[in-house]
Write a protein that holds these residues in place. Sequence first.
Motif, PDB file in Angstrom:
ATOM      1  N   ASN A   1      31.791  31.882  33.729  1.00 37.29           N
ATOM      2  CA  ASN A   1      32.190  32.957  32.967  1.00 37.29           C
ATOM      3  C   ASN A   1      31.614  34.372  33.452  1.00 37.29           C
ATOM      4  OD1 ASN A   1      33.408  32.462  29.983  1.00 37.29           O
ATOM      5  ND2 ASN A   1      32.480  30.524  30.396  1.00 37.29           N
ATOM      6  N   LEU A   2      30.548  34.288  33.741  1.00 41.98           N
ATOM      7  CA  LEU A   2      29.438  35.539  34.067  1.00 41.98           C
ATOM      8  C   LEU A   2      30.179  35.907  35.361  1.00 41.98           C
ATOM      9  CD1 LEU A   2      25.700  34.747  33.509  1.00 41.98           C
ATOM     10  CD2 LEU A   2      27.382  36.060  32.044  1.00 41.98           C
ATOM     11  N   PHE A   3      30.608  35.113  36.354  1.00 43.50           N
ATOM     12  CA  PHE A   3      31.269  35.546  37.661  1.00 43.50           C
ATOM     13  C   PHE A   3      32.523  36.327  37.245  1.00 43.50           C
ATOM     14  CE2 PHE A   3      34.365  34.449  41.020  1.00 43.50           C
ATOM     15  CZ  PHE A   3      33.854  35.165  42.118  1.00 43.50           C
ATOM     16  N   PHE A   4      33.529  35.615  36.563  1.00 42.74           N
ATOM     17  CA  PHE A   4      34.847  36.273  36.190  1.00 42.74           C
ATOM     18  C   PHE A   4      34.946  37.411  35.370  1.00 42.74           C
ATOM     19  CE2 PHE A   4      36.375  31.569  37.459  1.00 42.74           C
ATOM     20  CZ  PHE A   4      36.858  31.955  38.596  1.00 42.74           C
ATOM     21  N   ILE A   5      34.059  37.379  34.389  1.00 40.00           N
ATOM     22  CA  ILE A   5      34.264  38.639  33.303  1.00 40.00           C
ATOM     23  C   ILE A   5      33.080  39.806  33.605  1.00 40.00           C
ATOM     24  CG2 ILE A   5      33.719  38.886  30.920  1.00 40.00           C
ATOM     25  CD1 ILE A   5      34.476  35.945  30.445  1.00 40.00           C
ATOM     26  N   LEU A   6      32.059  39.315  34.400  1.00 43.67           N
ATOM     27  CA  LEU A   6      31.184  40.474  34.536  1.00 43.67           C
ATOM     28  C   LEU A   6      31.031  40.769  36.036  1.00 43.67           C
ATOM     29  CD1 LEU A   6      27.835  40.041  32.870  1.00 43.67           C
ATOM     30  CD2 LEU A   6      29.656  41.769  32.248  1.00 43.67           C
ATOM     31  N   LEU A   7      30.910  39.703  37.090  1.00 44.12           N
ATOM     32  CA  LEU A   7      30.691  40.243  38.303  1.00 44.12           C
ATOM     33  C   LEU A   7      31.936  40.736  39.069  1.00 44.12           C
ATOM     34  CD1 LEU A   7      28.841  40.197  40.607  1.00 44.12           C
ATOM     35  CD2 LEU A   7      29.353  37.791  41.315  1.00 44.12           C
TER      36      LEU A   7
ATOM     37  N   PRO B   1      34.793  42.168  37.899  1.00 46.26           N
ATOM     38  CA  PRO B   1      35.115  43.539  37.652  1.00 46.26           C
ATOM     39  C   PRO B   1      34.278  44.514  38.010  1.00 46.26           C
ATOM     40  CG  PRO B   1      35.614  42.206  35.592  1.00 46.26           C
ATOM     41  CD  PRO B   1      34.659  41.206  36.633  1.00 46.26           C
ATOM     42  N   TYR B   2      32.711  44.026  38.103  1.00 49.94           N
ATOM     43  CA  TYR B   2      31.957  45.134  38.568  1.00 49.94           C
ATOM     44  C   TYR B   2      32.071  45.266  39.912  1.00 49.94           C
ATOM     45  CZ  TYR B   2      27.372  46.871  40.103  1.00 49.94           C
ATOM     46  OH  TYR B   2      26.410  47.591  40.928  1.00 49.94           O
ATOM     47  N   LEU B   3      32.271  44.264  40.963  1.00 49.62           N
ATOM     48  CA  LEU B   3      32.590  44.516  42.225  1.00 49.62           C
ATOM     49  C   LEU B   3      33.641  45.326  42.620  1.00 49.62           C
ATOM     50  CD1 LEU B   3      31.333  40.912  43.561  1.00 49.62           C
ATOM     51  CD2 LEU B   3      30.223  43.096  43.699  1.00 49.62           C
ATOM     52  N   LEU B   4      34.747  45.212  41.836  1.00 49.00           N
ATOM     53  CA  LEU B   4      35.998  45.739  42.074  1.00 49.00           C
ATOM     54  C   LEU B   4      35.781  47.462  42.064  1.00 49.00           C
ATOM     55  CD1 LEU B   4      38.903  43.252  40.731  1.00 49.00           C
ATOM     56  CD2 LEU B   4      38.480  44.007  43.058  1.00 49.00           C
TER      57      LEU B   4
ATOM     58  N   GLY C   1      38.639  43.319  48.563  1.00 49.22           N
ATOM     59  CA  GLY C   1      39.978  42.378  48.979  1.00 49.22           C
ATOM     60  C   GLY C   1      39.563  41.148  48.868  1.00 49.22           C
ATOM     61  N   LEU C   2      38.459  40.472  49.125  1.00 48.58           N
ATOM     62  CA  LEU C   2      38.218  39.091  48.895  1.00 48.58           C
ATOM     63  C   LEU C   2      38.261  38.537  47.262  1.00 48.58           C
ATOM     64  CD1 LEU C   2      36.917  36.227  49.959  1.00 48.58           C
ATOM     65  CD2 LEU C   2      34.598  37.206  49.630  1.00 48.58           C
ATOM     66  N   ILE C   3      37.713  39.640  46.474  1.00 47.65           N
ATOM     67  CA  ILE C   3      37.628  39.374  45.146  1.00 47.65           C
ATOM     68  C   ILE C   3      39.181  39.263  44.396  1.00 47.65           C
ATOM     69  CG2 ILE C   3      37.101  40.294  42.742  1.00 47.65           C
ATOM     70  CD1 ILE C   3      34.702  39.145  44.284  1.00 47.65           C
ATOM     71  N   SER C   4      39.913  40.227  44.949  1.00 47.65           N
ATOM     72  CA  SER C   4      41.306  40.432  44.452  1.00 47.65           C
ATOM     73  C   SER C   4      42.185  38.926  44.870  1.00 47.65           C
ATOM     74  CB  SER C   4      41.914  41.475  45.163  1.00 47.65           C
ATOM     75  OG  SER C   4      41.662  42.584  44.926  1.00 47.65           O
ATOM     76  N   ARG C   5      41.518  38.109  45.703  1.00 45.51           N
ATOM     77  CA  ARG C   5      42.380  37.012  46.141  1.00 45.51           C
ATOM     78  C   ARG C   5      42.188  35.797  45.082  1.00 45.51           C
ATOM     79  NH1 ARG C   5      41.171  35.876  52.388  1.00 45.51           N
ATOM     80  NH2 ARG C   5      42.083  38.068  53.338  1.00 45.51           N
ATOM     81  N   ILE C   6      40.993  35.908  44.223  1.00 47.46           N
ATOM     82  CA  ILE C   6      40.548  34.924  43.284  1.00 47.46           C
ATOM     83  C   ILE C   6      40.421  35.441  42.028  1.00 47.46           C
ATOM     84  CG2 ILE C   6      39.282  33.613  44.859  1.00 47.46           C
ATOM     85  CD1 ILE C   6      36.872  34.831  44.095  1.00 47.46           C
ATOM     86  N   TYR C   7      40.662  36.801  41.810  1.00 44.96           N
ATOM     87  CA  TYR C   7      40.716  37.472  40.603  1.00 44.96           C
ATOM     88  C   TYR C   7      41.544  38.296  40.091  1.00 44.96           C
ATOM     89  CZ  TYR C   7      38.588  40.517  36.838  1.00 44.96           C
ATOM     90  OH  TYR C   7      38.477  41.249  35.577  1.00 44.96           O
ATOM     91  N   ASN C   8      42.047  38.219  39.093  1.00 45.38           N
ATOM     92  CA  ASN C   8      43.220  39.136  38.472  1.00 45.38           C
ATOM     93  C   ASN C   8      43.021  39.557  37.275  1.00 45.38           C
ATOM     94  OD1 ASN C   8      45.535  40.438  37.612  1.00 45.38           O
ATOM     95  ND2 ASN C   8      46.989  38.699  37.748  1.00 45.38           N
TER      96      ASN C   8
ATOM     97  N   GLU D   1      44.643  41.169  34.818  1.00 48.75           N
ATOM     98  CA  GLU D   1      45.315  40.804  33.877  1.00 48.75           C
ATOM     99  C   GLU D   1      45.196  39.468  33.150  1.00 48.75           C
ATOM    100  OE1 GLU D   1      49.245  41.240  35.097  1.00 48.75           O
ATOM    101  OE2 GLU D   1      49.118  43.502  35.717  1.00 48.75           O
ATOM    102  N   THR D   2      44.437  38.527  33.827  1.00 51.82           N
ATOM    103  CA  THR D   2      44.304  37.140  33.230  1.00 51.82           C
ATOM    104  C   THR D   2      43.412  37.521  31.971  1.00 51.82           C
ATOM    105  OG1 THR D   2      44.352  36.174  35.196  1.00 51.82           O
ATOM    106  CG2 THR D   2      43.334  34.837  33.900  1.00 51.82           C
ATOM    107  N   GLY D   3      42.326  38.301  31.974  1.00 48.32           N
ATOM    108  CA  GLY D   3      41.292  38.587  30.805  1.00 48.32           C
ATOM    109  C   GLY D   3      40.685  37.346  30.465  1.00 48.32           C
ATOM    110  N   ILE D   4      40.973  37.098  28.881  1.00 49.67           N
ATOM    111  CA  ILE D   4      40.359  35.847  28.252  1.00 49.67           C
ATOM    112  C   ILE D   4      40.603  34.295  28.934  1.00 49.67           C
ATOM    113  CG2 ILE D   4      40.458  37.027  26.000  1.00 49.67           C
ATOM    114  CD1 ILE D   4      42.618  35.295  25.267  1.00 49.67           C
ATOM    115  N   GLY D   5      41.733  34.484  29.703  1.00 49.69           N
ATOM    116  CA  GLY D   5      42.049  33.318  30.411  1.00 49.69           C
ATOM    117  C   GLY D   5      41.113  32.706  31.297  1.00 49.69           C
ATOM    118  N   TYR D   6      39.860  33.717  31.871  1.00 51.50           N
ATOM    119  CA  TYR D   6      38.813  33.143  32.524  1.00 51.50           C
ATOM    120  C   TYR D   6      37.903  32.518  31.873  1.00 51.50           C
ATOM    121  CZ  TYR D   6      40.380  35.513  36.509  1.00 51.50           C
ATOM    122  OH  TYR D   6      41.247  36.151  37.730  1.00 51.50           O
TER     123      TYR D   6
END
Length: 496
Positions: free
Chosen positions: A162-168, A170-173, A183-190, A192-197
Amino acid sequence: MNPFRKLAGQTAIYGLPTIVGRLLNYLLVPLYTRAFIPAEYGVVTEVYAYVAFLFVLLTYGMETAFFRFASREEQNNTVFATAMASLGVTSALFSVAGLLFAPEISARMGYGNHPEYIRWFILILATDALSTIPYAKLRLENRPLRFALIKIVNIGANISFNLFFILLCPYLLSKHPDTAISGLISRIYNPETGIGYIFISNLIASLLTFALLLPDILHKSMKPDPALLKKMLSYSWPLLIFGMAGIVNETFDRVILKHLLPGTTTEAMAQLGIYGACYKVSILMTLFIQTYRYAAEPFFFDQAKGQHPQDTYARMMHYFLIVCLFIFLSIMLFLDIVMLFVGEAYREGAPVVPVLLLANLFLGIFYNLSIWFKLTDKTTYGAIISVIGAVITLLLNYVLIPKFGYMGAAWATFACYASMMVISYFLGRKYYPVKYNLAGAAIYTIIALLLYGSSLLILTDDLLVRYGSSAVLLLFFIVFVAYRESKVFRRVIHKA
């Protein structure tokens, strides 16, 4: 070992990962209520309400049936294998059907653009259902340390992702755009998924938990017994009705709320989000009840083999009530501090908290009382009581929510659990009499409510005076209990 010392010790071990984990999950509520608007959090609240229904359906009382038959059958491994085979078949059928019809289901729920929500939760439900019996076996075998370890891993994984997807992410991007990191984060994080994480994190934790429980499943060489399965299903089917009705009582308000509230769908989802977040404020009461149940259910069956188990059950109820009333006071006397855990947009729902706390207290008492129909194999009565509660829940929600909003849902929950508690008590007196200390229960409950009422009369903006007065009121309750119970405490400690 003194039975109360044993129960307290196992409750502490079972409860430690649950309490710590739930508190850490509770600390995710401030994250959710700040990262997502109430309408988005309303989706989370609604989806998890449906999940609660389906989980009860998928386990169909098999956990309690496992406890019952494993405690009296010589071949415990056969009971284990039979329960696992049954859940394995039903979970597989559920998964295939759910994955095939995910788009249609999501469209009917109003999430037509997100069929992945349904797919994720199908896998979560199937995995968690299969984990139920291995967890139960650890409890039956008095292996709370392994139980606790696996629970901690589950909780840690859920929170970490949860912390990785919702906080870390977006912060790194935002801090490192157009870099190798982004670029690495964009491969595993979208984004638009939002609450899906929230759901993805849950799925990862569930799969990891099942992997850790596999050694407890695979090393069993016994084959399932069809004749035994028939007996277990005969015992458990009323528990399925009991469980489904119980989930109606527990979560139906969050399923139906958006359909009964006036206004637009967005406004209704916002109110649902506020109610769901404030429901979390009663977490300490829920935590204690859940951890107590983990240790108490196998303890109930074990104590039934001894002499005069009713005396033990009465004392258990007595101390259970005392702890619950202490939790109630601790939250309500410092409610404005507790409410800081949710975002400011959600704090208007604070008036539901005392109602929900008392409702959960009634539910906890009902769990204690329910031992009579489990020990006497009259589980049909448990189903009937829960169905009565469900009818009360349905009727009152339909009547009260359009008039009073989520406050009406809270009072419906209160009335439901109070009714179930009273009905179970009087039926239990007939079929499995236990001399509960009603006078002591009444005294402690009245004192707790009077202390809470007194706190409402302290009208001041001086925080030192307000919190100091609350601390004095809480201390008074502790001293009052210690004085009345001092002789009993000394006797229990001496026997231990």
